[in-house]
Design a protein around this motif. Structure first.
Motif, PDB file in Angstrom:
ATOM      1  N   ASP A 184       7.980 -16.094  59.349  1.00  0.00           N
ATOM      2  CA  ASP A 184       6.796 -16.846  58.916  1.00  0.00           C
ATOM      3  C   ASP A 184       6.240 -17.747  60.005  1.00  0.00           C
ATOM      4  N   VAL A 185       7.115 -18.435  60.717  1.00  0.00           N
ATOM      5  CA  VAL A 185       6.665 -19.369  61.751  1.00  0.00           C
ATOM      6  C   VAL A 185       5.978 -18.608  62.878  1.00  0.00           C
ATOM      7  N   ASP A 186       6.571 -17.500  63.320  1.00  0.00           N
ATOM      8  CA  ASP A 186       5.947 -16.683  64.365  1.00  0.00           C
ATOM      9  C   ASP A 186       4.610 -16.121  63.901  1.00  0.00           C
ATOM     10  N   PHE A 187       4.553 -15.689  62.644  1.00  0.00           N
ATOM     11  CA  PHE A 187       3.326 -15.092  62.119  1.00  0.00           C
ATOM     12  C   PHE A 187       2.173 -16.090  62.110  1.00  0.00           C
ATOM     13  N   ILE A 188       2.420 -17.274  61.574  1.00  0.00           N
ATOM     14  CA  ILE A 188       1.350 -18.259  61.497  1.00  0.00           C
ATOM     15  C   ILE A 188       0.954 -18.736  62.891  1.00  0.00           C
ATOM     16  N   ASP A 189       1.916 -18.849  63.810  1.00  0.00           N
ATOM     17  CA  ASP A 189       1.572 -19.184  65.195  1.00  0.00           C
ATOM     18  C   ASP A 189       0.650 -18.127  65.786  1.00  0.00           C
ATOM     19  N   ALA A 190       0.950 -16.861  65.525  1.00  0.00           N
ATOM     20  CA  ALA A 190       0.127 -15.768  66.043  1.00  0.00           C
ATOM     21  C   ALA A 190      -1.272 -15.799  65.425  1.00  0.00           C
ATOM     22  N   VAL A 191      -1.350 -16.099  64.137  1.00  0.00           N
ATOM     23  CA  VAL A 191      -2.652 -16.205  63.462  1.00  0.00           C
ATOM     24  C   VAL A 191      -3.478 -17.336  64.067  1.00  0.00           C
TER      25      VAL A 191
END
Length: 205
Positions: A184-191
């Motif tokens: 989740d943390v990586d995903f939102i950072d990427a977004v």
């Protein structure tokens, strides 16, 4: 509200009803007519229903119209804390909800790694979404108004939890570590990097 004990059969019935409804909803559009739809709890998961999104967009565009798909994510830790004592289960993932949208608790059915899930999430955003935001309600609203030409309406603030939510330091740390492991943390950072210019001031380094 769906609970853990809701049956798979009941969920599939809800999903088929949504598909049938969308098929009708995107047909026979009128001139200068906007129609709104919402994917919600237990509706078809994007990860395995991508063909439907392509079909619905094609149906809309074949009528000389434009389909605008929009999504706004919450900060993953805020989301997890909000769900932690509200739901029966003690873990909530913005990434899993986006990909799998399962109302009876079966998330990540193929046991994909967090890297594969983040990659898939970004792939689906790029292919299907026109408006993407992380917690920025004003930006989200303005982009939709810009696309549609709708007038601004002052919306009442509802669907809020007014009781106190108390957490220990250990509980918050455990939630955050679970979100890191899940992607989740990586995903939102990427977004944020792709859609909000997050850390763009470092691009020249």
């Amino acid at each position: 509200m769906w609970k853990k004990h809701s049956s798979r059969q009941a969920q599939e019935k809800v999903r088929q009803s949504f598909i049938d409804g969308m098929d009708a909803h995107v047909s026979n559009l009128g001139e200068q007519e906007w129609r709104a739809g919402q994917v919600h709890y237990a509706d078809p998961p994007l990860n395995t229903s991508e063909h439907l999104w392509y079909k619905w967009r094609s149906t809309v565009e074949s009528q000389g119209c434009q389909m605008i798909n929009a999504v706004m994510f919450r900060d993953p830790l805020n989301q997890a804390m909000a769900q932690y004592k509200y739901e029966e289960y003690r873990r909530s993932s913005v990434l899993d909800y986006f990909l799998y949208n399962d109302a009876i608790g079966l998330q990540n059915p193929s046991n994909a790694t967090k890297e594969k899930k983040v990659q898939r999430g970004m792939e689906l955003l790029q292919r299907h979404f026109d408006v993407v935001s992380v917690g920025d309600h004003t930006k989200y609203m303005n982009e939709i108004l810009n696309y549609t030409g709708w007038k601004y309406l002052d919306m009442p603030y509802k669907n809020a939890y007014h009781k106190s939510l108390d957490f220990t330091k250990k509980e918050v740390e455990a939630l955050y570590k679970a979100l890191v492991r899940n992607g989740d943390v990586d995903f939102i950072d990427a977004v944020k990097l792709r859609y909000s210019g997050h850390l763009s001031y470092l691009s020249g380094i």
